[in-house]
Design a protein around this motif. Structure first.
Motif, PDB file in Angstrom:
ATOM      1  N   ARG A 124       0.842  -1.212   0.000  1.00 26.45           N
ATOM      2  CA  ARG A 124       0.000   0.000   0.000  1.00 26.45           C
ATOM      3  C   ARG A 124       0.868   1.251   0.000  1.00 26.45           C
ATOM      4  NH1 ARG A 124      -4.882  -1.134   4.387  1.00 26.45           N
ATOM      5  NH2 ARG A 124      -6.041  -2.667   3.136  1.00 26.45           N
ATOM      6  N   LYS A 125       1.988   1.171   0.717  1.00 24.79           N
ATOM      7  CA  LYS A 125       2.873   2.343   0.823  1.00 24.79           C
ATOM      8  C   LYS A 125       3.603   2.641  -0.484  1.00 24.79           C
ATOM      9  CE  LYS A 125       4.747   2.126   5.025  1.00 24.79           C
ATOM     10  NZ  LYS A 125       5.911   1.561   5.738  1.00 24.79           N
ATOM     11  N   ALA A 126       3.832   1.607  -1.284  1.00 27.38           N
ATOM     12  CA  ALA A 126       4.627   1.781  -2.512  1.00 27.38           C
ATOM     13  C   ALA A 126       3.829   2.556  -3.565  1.00 27.38           C
ATOM     14  CB  ALA A 126       5.018   0.414  -3.065  1.00 27.38           C
ATOM     15  N   SER A 127       4.521   3.441  -4.277  1.00 36.18           N
ATOM     16  CA  SER A 127       3.863   4.174  -5.363  1.00 36.18           C
ATOM     17  C   SER A 127       3.740   3.244  -6.577  1.00 36.18           C
ATOM     18  CB  SER A 127       4.688   5.392  -5.754  1.00 36.18           C
ATOM     19  OG  SER A 127       5.899   4.955  -6.351  1.00 36.18           O
ATOM     20  N   GLU A 128       2.896   3.637  -7.517  1.00 43.21           N
ATOM     21  CA  GLU A 128       2.746   2.838  -8.737  1.00 43.21           C
ATOM     22  C   GLU A 128       4.082   2.682  -9.455  1.00 43.21           C
ATOM     23  OE1 GLU A 128      -1.591   3.857 -10.228  1.00 43.21           O
ATOM     24  OE2 GLU A 128      -0.392   3.149 -11.920  1.00 43.21           O
ATOM     25  N   GLU A 129       4.871   3.774  -9.446  1.00 41.34           N
ATOM     26  CA  GLU A 129       6.174   3.737 -10.140  1.00 41.34           C
ATOM     27  C   GLU A 129       7.107   2.726  -9.477  1.00 41.34           C
ATOM     28  OE1 GLU A 129       4.667   6.728  -9.146  1.00 41.34           O
ATOM     29  OE2 GLU A 129       3.846   6.831 -11.183  1.00 41.34           O
ATOM     30  N   GLU A 130       7.148   2.772  -8.143  1.00 39.18           N
ATOM     31  CA  GLU A 130       8.037   1.841  -7.422  1.00 39.18           C
ATOM     32  C   GLU A 130       7.628   0.397  -7.669  1.00 39.18           C
ATOM     33  OE1 GLU A 130       8.882   4.744  -3.556  1.00 39.18           O
ATOM     34  OE2 GLU A 130       7.360   3.188  -3.459  1.00 39.18           O
ATOM     35  N   LEU A 131       6.311   0.158  -7.581  1.00 38.48           N
ATOM     36  CA  LEU A 131       5.820  -1.210  -7.781  1.00 38.48           C
ATOM     37  C   LEU A 131       6.109  -1.688  -9.194  1.00 38.48           C
ATOM     38  CD1 LEU A 131       2.262  -1.750  -6.256  1.00 38.48           C
ATOM     39  CD2 LEU A 131       4.402  -2.864  -5.622  1.00 38.48           C
ATOM     40  N   LEU A 132       5.925  -0.773 -10.157  1.00 36.96           N
ATOM     41  CA  LEU A 132       6.176  -1.134 -11.551  1.00 36.96           C
ATOM     42  C   LEU A 132       7.643  -1.522 -11.731  1.00 36.96           C
ATOM     43  CD1 LEU A 132       5.162  -1.314 -14.486  1.00 36.96           C
ATOM     44  CD2 LEU A 132       5.784   1.087 -14.764  1.00 36.96           C
ATOM     45  N   LYS A 133       8.513  -0.748 -11.124  1.00 37.88           N
ATOM     46  CA  LYS A 133       9.960  -0.993 -11.282  1.00 37.88           C
ATOM     47  C   LYS A 133      10.345  -2.367 -10.705  1.00 37.88           C
ATOM     48  CE  LYS A 133      14.401   1.108 -10.034  1.00 37.88           C
ATOM     49  NZ  LYS A 133      14.834   0.283  -8.898  1.00 37.88           N
ATOM     50  N   THR A 134       9.909  -2.647  -9.494  1.00 41.79           N
ATOM     51  CA  THR A 134      10.307  -3.927  -8.873  1.00 41.79           C
ATOM     52  C   THR A 134       9.605  -5.115  -9.549  1.00 41.79           C
ATOM     53  OG1 THR A 134       8.656  -3.545  -7.151  1.00 41.79           O
ATOM     54  CG2 THR A 134      10.924  -2.983  -6.615  1.00 41.79           C
ATOM     55  N   THR A 135       8.365  -4.893  -9.976  1.00 41.85           N
ATOM     56  CA  THR A 135       7.659  -5.985 -10.664  1.00 41.85           C
ATOM     57  C   THR A 135       8.372  -6.310 -11.980  1.00 41.85           C
ATOM     58  OG1 THR A 135       5.584  -5.284  -9.670  1.00 41.85           O
ATOM     59  CG2 THR A 135       5.406  -6.718 -11.573  1.00 41.85           C
ATOM     60  N   LEU A 136       8.778  -5.251 -12.702  1.00 44.16           N
ATOM     61  CA  LEU A 136       9.479  -5.494 -13.972  1.00 44.16           C
ATOM     62  C   LEU A 136      10.819  -6.192 -13.746  1.00 44.16           C
ATOM     63  CD1 LEU A 136       8.706  -2.289 -16.065  1.00 44.16           C
ATOM     64  CD2 LEU A 136       8.176  -4.652 -16.704  1.00 44.16           C
ATOM     65  N   GLU A 137      11.504  -5.827 -12.668  1.00 33.41           N
ATOM     66  CA  GLU A 137      12.777  -6.505 -12.361  1.00 33.41           C
ATOM     67  C   GLU A 137      12.536  -7.998 -12.146  1.00 33.41           C
ATOM     68  OE1 GLU A 137      14.882  -2.633 -10.259  1.00 33.41           O
ATOM     69  OE2 GLU A 137      14.270  -4.327  -9.000  1.00 33.41           O
ATOM     70  N   ARG A 138      11.450  -8.301 -11.429  1.00 35.54           N
ATOM     71  CA  ARG A 138      11.151  -9.727 -11.182  1.00 35.54           C
ATOM     72  C   ARG A 138      10.719 -10.424 -12.475  1.00 35.54           C
ATOM     73  NH1 ARG A 138       8.167  -7.340  -6.544  1.00 35.54           N
ATOM     74  NH2 ARG A 138       9.828  -6.972  -5.032  1.00 35.54           N
TER      75      ARG A 138
END
Ligand code: NIG
Ligand code: FE
Length: 407
Positions: A117-131
């Motif tokens: 919930r705390k993560a921004s859309e940008e942060e989540l997108l970045k880590t999801t793409l890395e995975r």
């Protein structure tokens, strides 16, 4: 058109049944194989030199060293969109703390919810793409990804939007699933049934409106949602036009039966499935998905994959990559280890991570290398396909192709 090869072996996985046990001598192996690619699809898989003779002027992508080629893999169950990590859970678990004690001291699924919930859309997108990129490097080109760490309208939609956005940055196929029924969030003011109704009334209509997912998942377990309320929920989900998949029989048995009864596309986990329910599941159209990464992560027993196959079931194997129970994120290692403990043939493992797991996602256009299928494939630098599982994931994929193009 383009010809790729020669490969020392192409393991096509063609002409194998969707369900039941398999032996390695059922595998079609093309020695000195070539793949003919046309418009992102397989036009032919055959002897490389015969194909070259047949098409003398064709563009050839030459494979210089000894490589084995297989259909690219499908990971049909992941939770790779999340914030934070759960290394503390790992330490507490190994110090002997129970699931409940870990949850009470701020760990468990709820802690991933707070971080996500705390993560921004940008942060989540970045880590999801890395995975996603790490998953692709293993030879996996179709990846299911669940929500389930938002657990309110805003954050469930945020997760699903991130997954949709991620699709615009990768050539891999992402299959989103709404898992708002992962857990009743601690800040929801009402009963479990009220929360499930909240999902039906407030979340799923928006998911549909924005076309964010066509599949819905639920965690049926004592610590999450109970059998009766889950059945009622799933029947309504079906009426809304979603496909269903279930986190079933992870710690206690009974919910795989519900999955079958509501016509779920797959029942995943099944570590605790009793013999009677294995027989029931194995006769159904519901794919039984083993998640060895969760068994390894939690120190629990493996899904009875051998029994499921012997009873004629459709067995898929997926990673369950998530921050809590399955943090490894290496399906090849996990499937190899499952094979050792459950005595699975290489054919059964390969089928479980290709066309059988694709079937769990309703994708019939991939998972074998035969005419008309999507040209997603993976190569390994070795002269014998058995080396892939034998090395338990330490033999890395050499090249990964999507729609006939090298990534
Ligand atoms: O598939 N069983 C429930 N859900 C996940 C665990 C998710 C988590 O621990 O964050 C699973 O194992
Ligand atoms: Fe899961």
């Amino acid at each position: 058109m383009k010809l790729i090869g020669p490969f020392k072996q192409i393991v096509t996985l063609a002409n194998l049944p969707l369900r039941g046990k398999l032996s390695d001598d059922q595998l079609e192996i093309i020695e000195d194989g070539g793949l003919l690619i046309k418009e992102g699809k397989i036009a032919d898989a055959n002897n490389f030199y015969d194909l070259k003779e047949q098409y003398p002027n064709i563009e050839v992508e030459n494979i210089e060293d000894e490589q084995v080629c297989l259909p690219a893999f499908t990971d049909s169950h992941t939770h790779i969109c999340f914030g934070g990590n759960r290394a503390n859970d790992f330490a507490m678990r190994n110090a002997g703390k129970t699931y409940l004690e870990i949850a009470e001291s701020g760990g468990g699924i709820w802690s991933s919810v707070l971080h996500t919930r705390k993560a921004s859309e940008e942060e989540l997108l970045k880590t999801t793409l890395e995975r996603i990129n790490s998953v692709i490097s293993l030879g996996i080109t179709t990846i299911e990804i669940k929500s389930g760490y938002g657990l309110d309208v805003e954050n469930e939609l945020k997760m699903l939007r991130v997954i949709k956005k991620a699709q615009t940055f990768t050539k891999a196929t992402l299959v989103p699933t709404c898992l708002s029924a992962h857990l009743k969030p601690r800040d929801f003011d009402g009963s479990s049934v009220e929360y499930l109704n909240f999902i039906l009334n407030e979340i799923l209509p928006k998911v549909k409106e924005e076309n964010l997912a066509k599949r819905v998942d639920i965690f049926i377990e004592k610590s999450a949602f109970l059998p009766d309320e889950s059945t009622e929920f799933l029947l309504k989900v079906k009426e809304l036009g979603f496909e269903i998949t279930v986190h079933a029989d992870q710690f206690t048995s009974g919910s795989s039966r519900i999955a079958v009864e509501v016509g779920a596309k797959s029942a995943d986990h099944l570590e605790a499935t009793i013999d009677e329910d294995i027989a029931f599941l194995a006769k159904s159209e519901t794919v039984a998905t083993a998640l060895p990464g969760a068994s390894l992560g939690l120190g629990e027993k493996f899904t009875p994959a051998r029994k499921i196959l012997d009873a004629g079931g459709i067995l898929a194997i997926a990673s369950d990559w998530n921050p809590g129970s399955a943090p490894m994120g290496n399906l090849i290692t996990q499937a190899s280890i499952l094979a050792t403990f459950e005595k699975l043939s290489t054919a059964e493992v390969l089928a479980g991570i290709t066309f059988r797991s694709a079937h769990a996602l309703n994708l019939s256009d991939r998972g074998t290398l035969q005419k008309g299928k999507k040209a997603d494939f993976v190569t390994f630098k070795t002269d014998n396909f058995h080396n892939i599982l034998y090395h338990q994931g330490s033999l890395k994929a050499e090249s990964v192709y999507i729609n006939g193009e090298k990534m």
